[in-house]
Write an enzyme that holds these catalytic residues in place. Structure first.
Site, short mmCIF file in Angstrom:
data_model
loop_
_atom_site.label_atom_id
_atom_site.label_comp_id
_atom_site.label_asym_id
_atom_site.label_seq_id
_atom_site.Cartn_x
_atom_site.Cartn_y
_atom_site.Cartn_z
N LYS A 197 0.81 -1.22 0.00
CA LYS A 197 0.00 0.00 0.00
C LYS A 197 0.84 1.27 0.00
O LYS A 197 0.35 2.35 -0.38
CB LYS A 197 -0.93 0.00 1.22
N SER A 242 -8.51 -0.69 7.07
CA SER A 242 -8.36 -1.60 8.21
C SER A 242 -6.94 -1.60 8.73
O SER A 242 -6.67 -2.15 9.80
CB SER A 242 -8.76 -3.02 7.82
N ASP A 268 4.97 -17.08 -16.25
CA ASP A 268 3.76 -17.63 -16.87
C ASP A 268 2.50 -17.02 -16.27
O ASP A 268 1.52 -16.81 -16.98
CB ASP A 268 3.74 -19.15 -16.67
N GLY A 298 -9.26 -4.48 -4.65
CA GLY A 298 -8.88 -4.75 -6.04
C GLY A 298 -7.81 -3.86 -6.62
O GLY A 298 -7.44 -4.02 -7.79
N GLY A 299 -7.26 -2.91 -5.84
CA GLY A 299 -6.26 -2.00 -6.38
C GLY A 299 -4.99 -2.70 -6.84
O GLY A 299 -4.43 -2.38 -7.90
N ALA A 340 -16.71 -13.31 1.49
CA ALA A 340 -15.58 -12.43 1.19
C ALA A 340 -15.12 -12.57 -0.26
O ALA A 340 -14.40 -11.72 -0.77
CB ALA A 340 -14.40 -12.74 2.12
N ASP A 399 -16.38 -11.79 -2.99
CA ASP A 399 -17.32 -10.99 -3.78
C ASP A 399 -16.89 -10.85 -5.22
O ASP A 399 -17.71 -10.83 -6.14
CB ASP A 399 -17.49 -9.60 -3.15
N LYS A 408 10.57 -18.95 6.62
CA LYS A 408 11.00 -18.07 7.71
C LYS A 408 10.68 -16.61 7.38
O LYS A 408 11.42 -15.68 7.70
CB LYS A 408 12.51 -18.20 7.99
N SER A 438 1.34 -9.67 -0.03
CA SER A 438 0.88 -8.28 0.01
C SER A 438 1.26 -7.52 1.27
O SER A 438 1.37 -6.30 1.24
CB SER A 438 -0.64 -8.23 -0.17
#
Length: 367
Positions: free
Chosen positions: A82, A112, A211, A220-221, A247, A249, A313, A353
């Site tokens: 982000k 969040s 691939d 969705g960003g 979730a 959706d 790890k 992420s």
């Protein structure tokens, strides 16, 4: 004002490249890691017993061959991808509005946790006041991280509707400029720089292209940005979601050919509790850009997270591993890799992420 369709048409690889040039001084070049142990585990057919109670019960387990390449955005500034979109969006607003105007009004968002920390960091770096609306149930470390950058945190309920209502109240008092958490052209371009880096890092090791790349899908960003960057290339892009309490959706919306507007879920993947944004939907629903979105259970998310913690790890949050969970457990996806990859298999890029969790939260997951 341009329509979402018109904005989606302006989302191009060149726009992602331009975003990268702007934000490079403010972000980390995160590593692209491999793990032969996870390659081997994911390339081993699931047992017939493991498929009992799933849509794949009674089928012959797939025999795909995976080579994973993990883009570790958990090691990004504030511990999540982000930081890319927040810095890019804020820099573009400064270009448009002027620095002095922003210093008077400030910026605001709802999140969040990861976008909350990202905008707080970007605003602090650029000396702009920031108001951050966060659900009361946000991870304590994410709240503390947001406050540590000097932002004013205001709490709300957990749903996107409740968050947005509090944002409107604060804007009425402060005239702060909204920096959306995901449904925004500049946010998408910023998140897409993850793909730009991933492609370059993979090219240093291989003469071929990835691939496929699979990312988590919440608002969705990230997925829309990655799909935008790879839209003129051979790399396939997929999305991954939790299935708990609806979730998934995005997956359901694609099946119905209609965006799901509201989501109310308490999945352990707390960064993925929001519905896909309108602009992001324009990108993700384009089969030429995103070839499919898959969903995994809470137990599958926890199993994937355990493997990353114990075998690699690497500290990640539940939202980060939904893509890996799809590769390990979704027989539809695994059969596609088997059929299209053949003996060579697929080189699959997986975006971790974020890594914003706590020892207590991890302990609770596995207690």
């Amino acid at each position: 004002m341009s329509t979402p369709t018109e904005q989606a048409q302006a989302l191009t690889p060149a726009a992602v490249q331009a975003a990268y040039e702007l934000i490079k001084p403010y972000i980390h070049l995160t590593p692209l890691l491999t793990c032969k142990t996870l390659d081997k585990i994911a390339s081993t057919p699931q047992t017939a017993k493991a498929l009992i109670g799933t849509p794949f019960e009674g089928q012959t387990p797939a025999t795909p061959k995976f080579r994973f390449h993990f883009k570790c955005e958990n090691l990004q500034r504030i511990g999540a991808f982000k930081a890319r979109g927040a810095h890019h969006a804020l820099l573009r607003v400064i270009e448009a509005q002027g620095e002095e105007e922003l210093k008077k009004r400030g910026v605001i968002t709802h999140s969040s946790g990861n976008h909350a920390q990202a905008l707080a960091l970007a605003a602090s770096t650029l000396n702009i006041p920031a108001y951050i609306v966060m659900p009361e149930i946000s991870t304590p470390s994410k709240i503390a991280g947001t406050r540590s950058h000097g932002a004013e945190v205001v709490f709300s309920g957990s749903t996107s509707v409740e968050r947005e209502a509090v944002v409107a109240e604060i804007q009425a008092k402060t005239n702060a400029i909204l920096i959306p958490p995901y449904d925004d052209f500049n946010i998408i371009c910023g998140q897409g720089t993850t793909a730009l880096e991933m492609e370059g890092q993979f090219a240093e090791k291989s003469s071929k292209s990835l691939d496929a790349v699979i990312t988590p899908v919440g608002g969705g960003g990230l997925n829309a940005g990655v799909a935008t960057y790879f839209s003129d290339k051979s790399t396939r892009v997929f999305g991954a979601e939790p299935s708990f309490q609806g979730a998934d959706d995005c997956r359901r919306g694609l099946l119905a050919q209609d965006r799901v507007e509201k989501v109310s879920t308490l999945t352990v993947a707390d960064g993925l509790r929001t519905p896909v944004g309108v602009l992001n939907w324009e990108v993700i629903s384009d089969k030429k850009k995103v070839e499919g979105v898959f969903a995994v259970t809470e137990e599958q998310i926890k199993a994937a997270m355990r493997l990353v913690l114990e075998r690699m790890k690497v500290v990640v949050e539940p939202s980060a591993v939904v893509g890996l969970a799809v590769c390990m457990f979704d027989e539809e996806f695994r059969k596609r890799v088997e059929e299209e990859g053949g003996e060579d298999g697929w080189d699959v890029g997986i975006v971790f992420s974020g890594g914003n969790t706590t020892v207590e939260a991890i302990s609770k997951l596995y207690s």
